[in-house]
Design a protein around this motif. Structure first.
Motif: not given
Length: 366
Positions: A268-277
């Motif tokens: 979840f953290s990695m997916v949301t980080t990619v969304m933010f980037m």
């Protein structure tokens, strides 16, 4: 590693969380905190007071894991519970906000690196059963202590990188919303999740696959050569191997629990980080605000289960508890005698005096 804590909270209003779900989640948080405190305190206490427990290098890594989980229960979970109840309002200032976030960034990687270290030790013990009889075995208590110290130093330095400058905001507490945010960059979050979770997990999976192959080969050899195992030496060797395999299974249970508890939150953290980037702000708004809290609570559940899955199921730890608890009870009774016992002694003396007086009265009347 917890960049989602900032992204999702910034785009989702936690006031929309229903009061029923909020108080159910808060109750579960309290149960997890109490279980983690009691279990890990017992594990640490048994390691400190029992020399037999400290003899095994494996137990040193279990102590490191229990200490990491204890710090998580003391400095991370209570603040997450407070954030849930206060809709992420932060009244404690900048310094305590950094203590909270840094503690989280230290303890979670330390736990998985400790599990990886004990997995390597178990693999070496099964691959080379005679290693522990050598003059200089692969893992000694001194080497285990040095490995643990290195892991804590590495995790501490990695967690202090945002404090030393690798951050996205000048302050961790936002002035507009008065929220304590995980003040880390997206690049740091992805690097931490990859280096401190994904890679150690993949390496542990490879190790336990090799351990499974070794254990399967031992079982086949024992079935094919029953006569060799019928002698006294053979029975002792087989018994020792079975004991090490049982210990490895217990550690595998802890590793699997850690994996299944923390993997959802890490993904979840990695997916949301990619969304933010990728500037997919609409994607972040579509994520329910309570999802991060639920997945984080699932991760914290690992800290509550670890001592019950290994330390309290380990015979050495159980013997330490059974020998220490009666001693503590005797010392407490000697130092602080209960008022009930003193009252009982006084009442018994009064009854004896009364019986003497009544006897004397009867004899005089006769």
């Amino acid at each position: 590693m917890n960049f989602s804590e900032s992204n999702v909270s910034a785009t989702s209003d936690m006031t929309s969380l229903g009061s029923g779900l909020k108080y159910i989640s808060a109750s579960l948080y309290v149960v997890i905190i109490i279980m983690a405190l009691i279990g890990n305190l017992l594990a640490c206490f048994a390691f400190i007071v029992s020399g037999i427990v400290r003899m095994s290098p494996t137990n040193h890594f279990i102590f490191s894991l229990a200490l990491s989980d204890l710090l998580t229960a003391c400095f991370s979970m209570p603040f997450d519970l407070e954030q849930l109840l206060t809709n992420q309002s932060w009244p404690h200032g900048e310094a305590l906000c950094q203590v909270w976030t840094t503690t989280y960034l230290i303890t979670v990687p330390t736990s998985i690196w400790s599990l990886l270290a004990v997995s390597v030790d178990r693999y070496k013990g099964l691959k080379d059963p005679l290693n522990r009889f050598r003059q200089t075995p692969f893992m000694t208590r001194t080497r285990a202590g040095l490995v643990i110290l290195s892991l804590w130093i590495y995790s501490g330095l990695f967690a202090l990188m945002p404090v030393m400058g690798w951050k996205r905001l000048p302050h961790s507490v936002a002035l507009e919303s008065n929220r304590c945010e995980f003040n880390i960059t997206a690049e740091y979050s992805l690097l931490s999740s990859t280096v401190n979770f994904v890679l150690p997990t993949l390496f542990m999976c490879a190790l336990y696959w090799r351990i499974y192959k070794i254990a399967s080969g031992m079982a086949k050899e024992e079935a094919l050569n029953p006569k060799e195992n019928s002698s006294c030496v053979g029975r002792n060797s087989v018994r020792s191997l079975k004991k090490r395999i049982k210990t490895t299974k217990n550690i595998l249970l802890v590793a699997c629990t850690f994996f299944f508890c923390w993997m959802p939150h890490t993904i979840f953290s990695m997916v949301t980080t990619v969304m933010f980037m990728t500037n997919c702000i609409s994607c972040l708004y579509a994520i329910p605000g309570e999802l991060n809290f639920i997945l984080l609570m699932l991760g914290y559940l690992s800290s509550a289960l670890n001592p019950y899955l290994y330390a309290l199921r380990n015979k050495q730890f159980r013997n330490a508890f059974s020998s220490v608890v009666p001693c503590l009870r005797r010392k407490l009774v000697q130092r602080y005698p209960s008022s009930r016992s003193s009252g009982n002694r006084q009442s018994s003396s009064l009854l004896r005096n009364q019986s003497r007086q009544s006897t004397a009265t009867r004899t005089t009347t006769l």
